[in-house]
Scaffold this motif. Structure first.
Motif, mmCIF file in Angstrom:
data_model
loop_
_atom_site.group_PDB
_atom_site.id
_atom_site.type_symbol
_atom_site.label_atom_id
_atom_site.label_comp_id
_atom_site.label_asym_id
_atom_site.label_seq_id
_atom_site.Cartn_x
_atom_site.Cartn_y
_atom_site.Cartn_z
ATOM 1 N N ALA A 25 0.833 -1.202 0.000
ATOM 2 C CA ALA A 25 0.000 0.000 0.000
ATOM 3 C C ALA A 25 0.866 1.251 0.000
ATOM 4 C CB ALA A 25 -0.920 -0.010 1.217
ATOM 5 N N GLU A 26 1.972 1.212 0.751
ATOM 6 C CA GLU A 26 2.876 2.360 0.810
ATOM 7 C C GLU A 26 3.507 2.644 -0.559
ATOM 8 O OE1 GLU A 26 2.492 0.746 4.930
ATOM 9 O OE2 GLU A 26 2.841 -0.128 2.947
ATOM 10 N N GLU A 27 3.886 1.596 -1.271
ATOM 11 C CA GLU A 27 4.477 1.764 -2.602
ATOM 12 C C GLU A 27 3.465 2.339 -3.591
ATOM 13 O OE1 GLU A 27 7.838 -1.784 -2.767
ATOM 14 O OE2 GLU A 27 5.723 -2.302 -3.058
ATOM 15 N N ILE A 28 2.235 1.884 -3.497
ATOM 16 C CA ILE A 28 1.189 2.384 -4.391
ATOM 17 C C ILE A 28 0.939 3.865 -4.139
ATOM 18 C CG2 ILE A 28 -1.271 2.211 -4.969
ATOM 19 C CD1 ILE A 28 -1.008 -0.815 -4.266
ATOM 20 N N LEU A 29 0.816 4.251 -2.870
ATOM 21 C CA LEU A 29 0.570 5.656 -2.533
ATOM 22 C C LEU A 29 1.736 6.541 -2.945
ATOM 23 C CD1 LEU A 29 -1.106 5.388 0.990
ATOM 24 C CD2 LEU A 29 -2.209 5.852 -1.197
ATOM 25 N N ALA A 30 2.954 6.021 -2.832
ATOM 26 C CA ALA A 30 4.136 6.795 -3.241
ATOM 27 C C ALA A 30 4.106 7.070 -4.737
ATOM 28 C CB ALA A 30 5.412 6.048 -2.859
ATOM 29 N N LYS A 31 3.635 6.096 -5.532
ATOM 30 C CA LYS A 31 3.552 6.288 -6.983
ATOM 31 C C LYS A 31 2.448 7.278 -7.341
ATOM 32 C CE LYS A 31 5.598 1.891 -8.409
ATOM 33 N NZ LYS A 31 5.406 0.625 -9.156
ATOM 34 N N VAL A 32 1.337 7.247 -6.600
ATOM 35 C CA VAL A 32 0.267 8.223 -6.827
ATOM 36 C C VAL A 32 0.789 9.621 -6.528
ATOM 37 C CG1 VAL A 32 -1.988 9.024 -6.040
ATOM 38 C CG2 VAL A 32 -1.570 6.577 -6.327
ATOM 39 N N ASP A 33 1.501 9.753 -5.414
ATOM 40 C CA ASP A 33 2.035 11.053 -5.025
ATOM 41 C C ASP A 33 3.030 11.563 -6.058
ATOM 42 O OD1 ASP A 33 2.202 13.185 -3.041
ATOM 43 O OD2 ASP A 33 4.238 12.495 -2.697
ATOM 44 N N ALA A 34 3.895 10.670 -6.549
ATOM 45 C CA ALA A 34 4.886 11.073 -7.552
ATOM 46 C C ALA A 34 4.225 11.482 -8.857
ATOM 47 C CB ALA A 34 5.862 9.921 -7.795
ATOM 48 N N ASN A 35 3.114 10.832 -9.199
ATOM 49 C CA ASN A 35 2.419 11.122 -10.450
ATOM 50 C C ASN A 35 1.628 12.423 -10.367
ATOM 51 O OD1 ASN A 35 1.429 10.409 -13.141
ATOM 52 N ND2 ASN A 35 -0.536 10.085 -12.133
ATOM 53 N N GLU A 36 0.960 12.651 -9.235
ATOM 54 C CA GLU A 36 0.064 13.796 -9.116
ATOM 55 C C GLU A 36 0.709 15.009 -8.451
ATOM 56 O OE1 GLU A 36 -3.628 12.766 -7.323
ATOM 57 O OE2 GLU A 36 -4.053 11.134 -8.715
ATOM 58 N N SER A 37 1.910 14.848 -7.886
ATOM 59 C CA SER A 37 2.542 15.967 -7.188
ATOM 60 C C SER A 37 3.134 16.957 -8.180
ATOM 61 C CB SER A 37 3.645 15.454 -6.249
ATOM 62 O OG SER A 37 4.685 14.851 -6.992
ATOM 63 N N TYR A 38 3.346 18.164 -7.715
ATOM 64 C CA TYR A 38 3.905 19.222 -8.551
ATOM 65 C C TYR A 38 4.584 20.233 -7.637
ATOM 66 C CZ TYR A 38 -0.609 20.961 -6.973
ATOM 67 O OH TYR A 38 -1.677 21.275 -6.199
ATOM 68 N N THR A 39 5.524 20.982 -8.199
ATOM 69 C CA THR A 39 6.170 22.043 -7.434
ATOM 70 C C THR A 39 5.218 23.218 -7.304
ATOM 71 O OG1 THR A 39 8.322 21.336 -8.272
ATOM 72 C CG2 THR A 39 8.203 23.525 -7.261
ATOM 73 N N THR A 40 4.710 23.684 -8.441
ATOM 74 C CA THR A 40 3.712 24.757 -8.450
ATOM 75 C C THR A 40 2.681 24.471 -9.536
ATOM 76 O OG1 THR A 40 5.054 26.085 -9.979
ATOM 77 C CG2 THR A 40 5.330 26.512 -7.608
ATOM 78 N N ILE A 41 1.518 25.118 -9.418
ATOM 79 C CA ILE A 41 0.447 24.907 -10.392
ATOM 80 C C ILE A 41 -0.361 26.200 -10.543
ATOM 81 C CG2 ILE A 41 -1.199 24.091 -8.640
ATOM 82 C CD1 ILE A 41 -2.310 22.148 -10.729
ATOM 83 N N ARG A 42 -0.863 26.417 -11.755
ATOM 84 C CA ARG A 42 -1.797 27.516 -12.016
ATOM 85 C C ARG A 42 -2.921 26.953 -12.882
ATOM 86 N NH1 ARG A 42 1.375 31.162 -14.373
ATOM 87 N NH2 ARG A 42 1.727 32.395 -12.500
ATOM 88 N N TYR A 43 -4.168 27.339 -12.600
ATOM 89 C CA TYR A 43 -5.283 26.818 -13.387
ATOM 90 C C TYR A 43 -6.517 27.706 -13.226
ATOM 91 C CZ TYR A 43 -6.991 24.975 -8.914
ATOM 92 O OH TYR A 43 -7.431 24.860 -7.626
ATOM 93 N N HIS A 44 -7.470 27.501 -14.126
ATOM 94 C CA HIS A 44 -8.803 28.076 -13.997
ATOM 95 C C HIS A 44 -9.696 26.965 -13.449
ATOM 96 C CE1 HIS A 44 -7.352 31.408 -16.344
ATOM 97 N NE2 HIS A 44 -7.083 30.622 -17.368
ATOM 98 N N GLY A 45 -10.499 27.290 -12.459
ATOM 99 C CA GLY A 45 -11.365 26.286 -11.853
ATOM 100 C C GLY A 45 -12.831 26.616 -12.019
#
Length: 246
Positions: A25-45
């Motif tokens: 479970a820890e390995e899976i969550l680490a991959k999700v975090d690596a995939n969805e993480s970012y340094t900074t983000i800008r968007y229209h919501g």
């Protein structure tokens, strides 16, 4: 004859669908975090808030730095100029008509943002689940045509927003597709589901998510991001209290 045929088809289906990799479970969550993480983000919501058959729309411009800092300014006519500032575990709201700034705390954090199914507490919680929850892998599942890892999170600190969370994670793209959030009593409080997943900056990113509160009748909130830019330049001033009242 028919039963034998169906049994053979079922056996072939099992053979054609291999078990998912033996990852913790820890390995899976680490991959999700690596995939969805970012340094900074800008968007229209855009928030589409439906309560009792009536739908309201909220639009906003947002910039964020990791999961610790965010600045949001609403642009729809009735809320234009309302601003939110998140810094770590703190959140402030600026109301332009009253020219007043309010810091949220206590029970106010459990209220829905702009009347939506997304609470301020949800917005403040870190995306690093292992800080507050103990993860365990459960039986794999299918959501539509997507094979999913299922990970159950159990709160290990009293400050966790929920006592238990269950995540369905796309086994190929490592994006969270569904979540169930539970109270200590075992009552289901809220669900979320990714409605659209796009490839942005070399990674998969959920850009439209539906939230449903189970504590209210006939309610749902769809949050959609567009014009997403990752790793954009930001300044300290963007996330300052003075930026709220500029």
């Amino acid at each position: 004859m028919r039963a034998a045929f169906l049994g053979a088809v079922a056996a072939l289906a099992v053979i054609a669908t291999p078990a998912l990799p033996a990852q913790s479970a820890e390995e899976i969550l680490a991959k999700v975090d690596a995939n969805e993480s970012y340094t900074t983000i800008r968007y229209h919501g855009r928030m589409e808030i439906t309560i009792g058959g009536e739908t309201r729309y909220k639009t906003m411009d947002a910039v964020g730095q990791g999961s610790a800092r965010a600045f949001v300014e609403f642009t729809n006519p009735e809320d234009r100029g309302t601003r939110y500032l998140k810094r770590d575990k703190n959140m402030w709201i600026y109301f332009p008509k009253e020219q007043d700034t309010v810091k949220l705390s206590g029970h106010l954090l459990k209220e829905g943002m702009m009347g939506s199914d997304v609470s301020y507490e949800d917005a403040l919680e870190s995306s690093d689940y292992t800080q507050k929850y103990s993860p365990a892998r459960k039986a794999d599942d299918m959501l539509g045509d997507r094979k999913c890892f299922v990970v159950e999170l159990t709160a290990k600190v009293p400050t966790a927003a929920y006592d238990r969370r269950v995540l369905w994670i796309d086994a190929e793209r490592f994006v969270q597709l569904k979540e169930e959030m539970y109270a200590k009593s075992g009552k289901l409080l809220k669900t979320s589901a990714s409605l659209a997943v796009d490839r942005i900056g070399g990674r998969w990113f959920p850009n439209s998510v539906e939230f449903v509160s189970k504590l209210r009748n006939d309610t749902r909130t769809v949050f959609t991001m567009s014009g997403v830019e990752l790793n954009v330049p930001v300044t300290e001033q963007m996330f300052s209290l003075s930026a709220l009242t500029k």
